[in-house]
Design a protein around this motif. Structure first.
Motif, PDB file in Angstrom:
ATOM      1  N   UNK A  92      -3.296  -5.529 -16.106  1.00 28.11           N
ATOM      2  CA  UNK A  92      -4.005  -4.481 -14.948  1.00 28.11           C
ATOM      3  C   UNK A  92      -3.564  -5.056 -13.469  1.00 28.11           C
ATOM      4  N   UNK A  93      -3.773  -6.259 -13.370  1.00 30.02           N
ATOM      5  CA  UNK A  93      -3.542  -6.816 -12.002  1.00 30.02           C
ATOM      6  C   UNK A  93      -2.230  -6.750 -11.527  1.00 30.02           C
ATOM      7  N   UNK A  94      -1.252  -7.032 -12.352  1.00 30.93           N
ATOM      8  CA  UNK A  94       0.300  -6.782 -12.202  1.00 30.93           C
ATOM      9  C   UNK A  94       0.761  -5.386 -11.803  1.00 30.93           C
ATOM     10  N   UNK A  95       0.139  -4.418 -12.798  1.00 26.81           N
ATOM     11  CA  UNK A  95       0.538  -3.178 -12.536  1.00 26.81           C
ATOM     12  C   UNK A  95      -0.054  -2.482 -11.121  1.00 26.81           C
ATOM     13  N   UNK A  96      -1.287  -3.036 -10.840  1.00 22.52           N
ATOM     14  CA  UNK A  96      -1.977  -2.567  -9.722  1.00 22.52           C
ATOM     15  C   UNK A  96      -1.103  -2.971  -8.320  1.00 22.52           C
ATOM     16  N   UNK A  97      -0.683  -4.313  -8.454  1.00 21.26           N
ATOM     17  CA  UNK A  97       0.108  -4.738  -7.383  1.00 21.26           C
ATOM     18  C   UNK A  97       1.332  -4.030  -7.108  1.00 21.26           C
ATOM     19  N   UNK A  98       2.184  -3.601  -8.432  1.00 25.05           N
ATOM     20  CA  UNK A  98       3.218  -2.922  -8.401  1.00 25.05           C
ATOM     21  C   UNK A  98       3.087  -1.501  -7.481  1.00 25.05           C
ATOM     22  N   UNK A  99       1.715  -1.111  -8.038  1.00 26.29           N
ATOM     23  CA  UNK A  99       1.422   0.345  -7.390  1.00 26.29           C
ATOM     24  C   UNK A  99       1.308   0.409  -5.953  1.00 26.29           C
ATOM     25  N   UNK A 100       0.574  -0.817  -5.464  1.00 27.51           N
ATOM     26  CA  UNK A 100       0.329  -1.241  -4.220  1.00 27.51           C
ATOM     27  C   UNK A 100       1.589  -1.270  -3.260  1.00 27.51           C
ATOM     28  N   UNK A 101       2.661  -1.919  -3.994  1.00 29.45           N
ATOM     29  CA  UNK A 101       3.808  -2.243  -3.399  1.00 29.45           C
ATOM     30  C   UNK A 101       4.450  -0.755  -3.187  1.00 29.45           C
ATOM     31  N   UNK A 102       4.445   0.033  -4.089  1.00 26.31           N
ATOM     32  CA  UNK A 102       5.356   1.295  -4.031  1.00 26.31           C
ATOM     33  C   UNK A 102       4.586   2.144  -2.825  1.00 26.31           C
ATOM     34  N   UNK A 103       3.370   1.914  -2.672  1.00 25.61           N
ATOM     35  CA  UNK A 103       2.615   2.829  -1.879  1.00 25.61           C
ATOM     36  C   UNK A 103       2.652   2.455  -0.239  1.00 25.61           C
TER      37      UNK A 103
END
Length: 283
Positions: A92-103
């Motif tokens: 969950x932590x890593x996926x959230x940071x991936x989404x934040x990066x793309x945004x």
């Protein structure tokens, strides 16, 4: 599947690939902790993006510090169930940071650190998820001998506390602009989402307490959380000038961190004393 095959799968063992993934991740976490704690004002050039104020860098580093302990223990643990509940939280932590990066790609520095950051977060959520899925059947669901069962009221209390942290993190992630107006120090939408990802860790880990009472299944995770909390306390002391005392969230956040240290510390001590007593009286 035959009984012997089931027995082989539910052997509580940690596969070599699981250990190697953990060993691969550790150096990146160490580098991040050094950069964020050691050079918080130079994150724009040394890290993946400029983080200000320093408290945001410190909080992210605190999560990575707990991650170092967790993955070191994955690499050296004897049994899968000792670490299994940390994997959903990492996903969950890593996926959230991936989404934040793309945004927020426009906020990142186009340097080597960003390339490493993007590569890791574009792959880590999926690799960790695969590891957790492959390893999952190996937990037989049995306690260690000896072990301690965490009382139900403690587990529910921690699960509720974790849920509050998760909801707060989710609000910061989904509505980062709103978070800039209420958080305990100044944050940007990107750092608000990164901090929201950090808050999700406690919520996901503690949710597992609702169906697993084994102290052996949470001992390492609580050690990692205590290490992170200790780092946050030191960060708040060192970065106290950056706190916005006119915002209600500031005393609330400090109070929750203090309560976390007390509760996790007390429960760890309580379980460890009973575990030691059980070992002494073990036949």
């Amino acid at each position: 599947m035959s009984a012997p095959e089931l027995s082989t799968r539910a052997d509580d063992g940690i596969l070599p690939g699981t250990r190697w993934v953990a060993i691969f991740i550790i150096p990146f976490l160490v580098a991040a902790v050094i950069l964020l704690f050691g050079f918080p004002t130079r994150t724009g050039e040394l890290f993946a993006w400029p983080i200000a104020p320093s408290l945001s860098a410190y909080l992210l580093a605190s999560a990575y510090l707990g991650g170092i302990w967790f993955f070191v223990r994955v690499a050296t643990a004897r049994r899968w169930h000792h670490v299994r509940h940390g994997y959903p939280a990492v996903v969950v932590f890593a996926a959230a940071l991936l989404v934040a990066t793309l945004l927020h790609l426009d906020r990142f520095s186009m340097n080597l650190s960003f390339i490493v950051w993007f590569t890791l977060y574009a792959t880590t959520p999926f690799v960790i998820a695969v590891v957790a899925i492959v390893q999952r059947p190996r937990d037989p669901g049995t306690a260690d001998t000896p072990d301690v069962l965490i009382p139900g009221f403690m587990r529910v209390g921690l699960a509720v506390t974790g849920a509050c942290a998760f909801v707060t993190g989710a609000v910061m992630f989904v509505a980062p602009q709103a978070a800039t107006a209420f958080w305990a120090w100044q944050v940007t939408p990107l750092t608000a989402q990164a901090l929201g990802a950090v808050l999700s860790l406690t919520g996901v880990v503690n949710a597992a307490l609702l169906w697993d009472a084994r102290w052996s299944a949470f001992r390492i995770l609580f050690q990692a959380q205590l290490l992170s909390l200790a780092a946050i306390v030191l960060s708040l002391v060192g970065g106290h000038a950056e706190l916005l005392w006119d915002r209600p969230m500031t005393p609330v956040f400090i109070g929750l961190v203090t309560a976390g240290v007390v509760v996790y510390g007390w429960l760890t001590l309580w379980c460890e004393l009973r575990l030691r007593s059980a070992k002494v009286h073990e036949p």
